[in-house]
Write a protein that holds these residues in place. Structure first.
Motif: not given
Length: 199
Positions: A18, A21-22, A66, A94-95, A98-100
């Motif tokens: 996390t 990723w963020e 994923n 998915r895009s 989840d904007r990540r």
């Protein structure tokens, strides 16, 4: 006799995923990782090695849940052409949710040009996605659902590029019509000509 680890390794790795990723690889320090994982620096190094080793492990854990899971699922339940379509459709969905973005794609953009070792890891993992497309292209060309106008390898690389582009574009313009339209146009390249499918 070694002592058992006094922490939940899976939970610690998920926390690190996390964070990476963020915030990205470069903006995540060992101290940040220790804080989010609940580990001191010495415990972190003893359990996972240095930051690069931990990142590689996190990236693989992310991909297992994923990209690799999706590839295995699509190949198990769909014929080749439909597996490609379903993978792209799911990439768009998915895009949008989840904007990540995709952690693998994000790393390719952020780190790979500046860190040869991480770049090599990213290239190898992207090769897994290319290999999925290549298998599907070859099988689709054999069963007549995919055009034989271009080599399967070239088509696989084009669709790898398409996925990368979709994931990047969605970060700035998460517009369903835009992304789905791009997928539709990419898929038309696979349509066989009448002469190719004629008996």
């Amino acid at each position: 006799m070694s002592r058992p680890r006094a922490f939940d390794e899976d939970a610690a790795l998920d926390a690190a995923i996390t964070r990476f990723w963020e915030h990205g690889y470069a903006a995540t320090s060992v101290r940040d990782l220790g804080t989010c994982m609940g580990l001191g620096a010495a415990s972190l190094y003893n359990a996972f090695g240095d930051k690069r080793a931990l990142f590689t492990r996190c990236l693989d854990r992310y991909l297992d849940a994923n990209m690799r899971e999706r590839i295995a699922r699509q190949e198990a339940v769909h014929p080749p052409r439909r597996a490609i379509e379903a993978f792209l459709e799911e990439s768009v969905e998915r895009s949008l949710i989840d904007r990540r973005g995709c952690m693998l794609v994000n790393t390719a953009l952020e780190v790979a040009p500046h860190d040869e070792e991480v770049g090599a890891v990213v290239a190898e993992r992207l090769g897994e996605l290319e290999a999925f497309f290549h298998r599907c292209m070859e099988r689709g060309q054999q069963d007549g659902t995919i055009a034989r106008r271009a080599p399967a390898r070239d088509l696989a690389r084009l669709f790898l590029t398409t996925v990368m582009g979709l994931r990047v574009l969605a970060r700035a313009r998460p517009e369903p019509a835009l992304l789905r339209g791009a997928v539709r146009q990419a898929l038309t390249l696979l349509d066989p000509l009448a002469a190719e499918t004629a008996p």
